[in-house]
Design an enzyme around this catalytic site. Structure first.
Site, PDB file in Angstrom:
ATOM      1  N   ASP A  82      34.647  40.038  43.975  1.00  0.00           N
ATOM      2  CA  ASP A  82      35.572  39.566  42.954  1.00  0.00           C
ATOM      3  C   ASP A  82      36.977  39.729  43.519  1.00  0.00           C
ATOM      4  O   ASP A  82      37.538  40.816  43.524  1.00  0.00           O
ATOM      5  CB  ASP A  82      35.370  40.375  41.667  1.00  0.00           C
ATOM      6  CG  ASP A  82      36.329  39.936  40.557  1.00  0.00           C
ATOM      7  OD1 ASP A  82      37.286  39.192  40.853  1.00  0.00           O
ATOM      8  OD2 ASP A  82      36.112  40.349  39.407  1.00  0.00           O
TER       9      ASP A  82
ATOM     10  N   TYR B 180      36.587  45.872  37.094  1.00  0.00           N
ATOM     11  CA  TYR B 180      36.680  44.901  36.000  1.00  0.00           C
ATOM     12  C   TYR B 180      36.432  43.514  36.544  1.00  0.00           C
ATOM     13  O   TYR B 180      37.011  43.127  37.557  1.00  0.00           O
ATOM     14  CB  TYR B 180      38.071  44.961  35.357  1.00  0.00           C
ATOM     15  CG  TYR B 180      38.260  43.988  34.206  1.00  0.00           C
ATOM     16  CD1 TYR B 180      37.516  44.118  33.029  1.00  0.00           C
ATOM     17  CD2 TYR B 180      39.160  42.932  34.294  1.00  0.00           C
ATOM     18  CE1 TYR B 180      37.689  43.222  31.965  1.00  0.00           C
ATOM     19  CE2 TYR B 180      39.340  42.033  33.239  1.00  0.00           C
ATOM     20  CZ  TYR B 180      38.606  42.188  32.082  1.00  0.00           C
ATOM     21  OH  TYR B 180      38.774  41.297  31.036  1.00  0.00           O
TER      22      TYR B 180
ATOM     23  N   LYS C 281      43.739  34.185  39.091  1.00  0.00           N
ATOM     24  CA  LYS C 281      45.138  34.611  39.188  1.00  0.00           C
ATOM     25  C   LYS C 281      45.947  33.773  40.178  1.00  0.00           C
ATOM     26  O   LYS C 281      46.384  32.689  39.793  1.00  0.00           O
ATOM     27  CB  LYS C 281      45.199  36.120  39.427  1.00  0.00           C
ATOM     28  CG  LYS C 281      44.549  36.838  38.222  1.00  0.00           C
ATOM     29  CD  LYS C 281      44.751  38.308  38.068  1.00  0.00           C
ATOM     30  CE  LYS C 281      44.250  38.744  36.693  1.00  0.00           C
ATOM     31  NZ  LYS C 281      43.173  39.691  36.666  1.00  0.00           N
TER      32      LYS C 281
HETATM   33  C1  LIG Z   1      41.865  39.560  35.755  1.00  0.00           C
HETATM   34  C2  LIG Z   1      40.540  39.808  36.386  1.00  0.00           C
HETATM   35  C3  LIG Z   1      39.382  39.122  35.989  1.00  0.00           C
HETATM   36  C4  LIG Z   1      39.343  38.255  34.768  1.00  0.00           C
HETATM   37  O1  LIG Z   1      40.152  37.127  34.868  1.00  0.00           O
HETATM   38  P1  LIG Z   1      40.635  36.420  33.510  1.00  0.00           P
HETATM   39  O2  LIG Z   1      41.304  35.175  34.004  1.00  0.00           O
HETATM   40  O3  LIG Z   1      41.546  37.389  32.836  1.00  0.00           O
HETATM   41  O4  LIG Z   1      39.423  36.134  32.693  1.00  0.00           O
HETATM   42  C5  LIG Z   1      38.225  39.281  36.723  1.00  0.00           C
HETATM   43  N1  LIG Z   1      38.198  40.099  37.790  1.00  0.00           N
HETATM   44  C6  LIG Z   1      39.272  40.783  38.199  1.00  0.00           C
HETATM   45  C7  LIG Z   1      39.184  41.654  39.405  1.00  0.00           C
HETATM   46  C8  LIG Z   1      40.477  40.697  37.484  1.00  0.00           C
HETATM   47  O5  LIG Z   1      41.521  41.426  37.854  1.00  0.00           O
END
Ligand SMILES: *Cc1c(COP(=O)(O)O)cnc(C)c1O
Length: 429
Positions: free
Chosen positions: A241, A148, A269
């Site tokens: 990511d 994701y 995060k």
């Molecule tokens: C949470 C998440 C995102 C998206 O971040 P948001 O601030 O919710 O848009 C992207 N990549 C990873 C791996 C995530 O866990």
């Protein structure tokens, strides 16, 4: 030690919320549908504990889905945010703190020489993809099933029927044109990656180096190196990511632990410390394609917001070497406690962990990929979660989400958790 849980106020708020918010929530997983119950409305939180609107207290393993590595309402972080707010909440002009957080990030992640801040991880990964396309003059992207990267159209894709074929939209409203340029292969399948690279000219391969959105499914030995080598060999960029793993699994994220350097890193995060902040970054030459240094357009009214940057800086500054050792020990206590309890109650559980992240898979073996994670017993996980909530422990309401222990999870919280875990296994097994 079953605690009696009342939920009258949560139920009343949920009924009202359903009238005004789709599904009653502002982000789907909060609705707790995957574990077959209604959402819990939170009133306040402190350290490792959250308190709901009915006064029930829980040891929290969601911690806002990752940002709260120091737990809730850490005094130094709150103080930093309050101090920043008193000086003005947003200027739309540069500030010293933005320079400082960029320097702090670069110090921790040597692959990140320059940073552009955004307000969400979704924006950051979308922008990193745009930059990769601009820098390579190519459009195709390789991603992994079950990974994701935010709800970016082109990344909300699922595998088509054939190996390494164009992705198909994973949500209504995502046009086929958006996912047509996305190729999806299975995580940890090196042969599939090589085949995809042989068949397509990719701008980039994007990966969570420690995938944690299908539960935690770490890379097999050599897999991240293979991604690095394939990208180099074919003139594509490697994007990590690290929205979850960054500043959590180590000061320098998964790239530090695994010794593999990406071209671009997506962050979020933890770097917002519980406020909306995210970023992408990489080498100077690449990042100077971004406007106004270069011609790749990307902007944001609240990007680098003073409150969010203050929370992020305070969060990062509290993350010294002892903090990472401590988080590793907390994680290990939780993971081994879950393992022992499962063994004692004859529950088929495989606990996967890296420092700061834990997934108890209701499966005989650790999943290697998304199909493996899908094959876990999601019904058993749901029953486990419901039993934990009834005993004052708040787990992520999906087998696909990692547990987020924080530095605020002390021995007493862990004891309470493992007592609840044992009682929950006794109930469901
Ligand atoms: C949470 C998440 C995102 C998206 O971040 P948001 O601030 O919710 O848009 C992207 N990549 C990873 C791996 C995530 O866990």
């Amino acid at each position: 030690m079953s605690v009696s849980i009342t939920d009258a106020k949560s139920a009343e708020l949920y009924a009202r919320a359903l009238q005004r918010l789709p599904g009653g929530v502002n982000s789907p997983v909060r609705a707790m549908q995957a574990i077959g119950r209604d959402p819990i409305f939170i009133e306040r939180a402190d350290g490792a504990e959250i308190v709901d609107v009915d006064g029930n207290k829980y040891v929290d393993y969601v911690c806002s889905w990752g940002p709260l590595i120091h737990g809730h309402a850490h005094p130094e972080i709150v103080e930093a945010v309050v101090a920043a707010a008193h000086k003005g909440t947003s200027f739309g002009a540069p500030t010293a703190a933005e320079v400082e957080i960029a320097e702090e990030i670069a110090r921790r992640m040597p692959s990140v020489e320059m940073v552009r801040m955004t307000s969400s991880g979704t924006e950051a990964s979308m922008s990193a993809i745009r930059l990769a396309r601009a820098a390579t003059g190519r459009s195709k992207i390789l991603k992994f099933a079950g990974a994701y990267h935010g709800h970016v159209d082109g990344l909300l894709a699922q595998a088509g029927s054939g190996l390494a074929t164009a992705g198909i939209p994973a949500s209504p409203g995502v046009p086929e044109a958006a996912t047509h340029e996305t190729v999806i292969v299975d995580w940890n399948d090196g042969a599939a990656v090589a085949t995809a690279f042989a068949e397509h000219d990719f701008a980039a391969v994007i990966a969570e180096p420690y995938p944690a959105n299908m539960g935690l499914v770490p890379p097999v030995e050599g897999f991240l190196e293979l991604l690095r080598n394939q990208a180099d060999e074919h003139g594509a960029l490697l994007i990590f990511d690290e929205v979850i793993s960054g500043f959590r699994v180590a000061a320098g994220g998964a790239q530090e632990r695994e010794g593999v350097s990406p071209d671009l890193t997506v962050m979020g995060k933890v770097i917002g410390g519980g406020l909306p902040a995210a970023a992408y970054g990489g080498g100077r030459t690449l990042m100077e394609h971004i406007a106004p240094a270069g011609d790749v357009y990307q902007a944001g009214t609240l990007s680098g917001n003073p409150l969010a940057v203050a929370a992020g800086l305070a969060t990062l500054r509290l993350l010294d070497d002892p903090a990472y050792l401590k988080l590793g020990a907390i994680t290990e206590t939780l993971a081994s406690g879950l393992r022992d309890a499962a063994a004692q109650h004859g529950v088929a559980l495989t606990v996967v962990s890296v420092p700061g992240l834990v997934t108890p898979f209701f499966a005989e073996t650790a999943p290697r990929d998304y199909a493996g994670a899908q094959a876990a017993d999601h019904g058993a996980y749901a029953a486990f979660c419901r039993a934990l909530l009834a005993r004052g422990v708040y787990p992520p309401a999906s087998q696909y989400e990692a547990w987020f222990p924080s530095l605020a999870h002390g021995p007493a919280h862990l004891d309470r958790t493992l007592d609840a875990v044992n009682a929950a296994f006794a109930e469901i097994s």
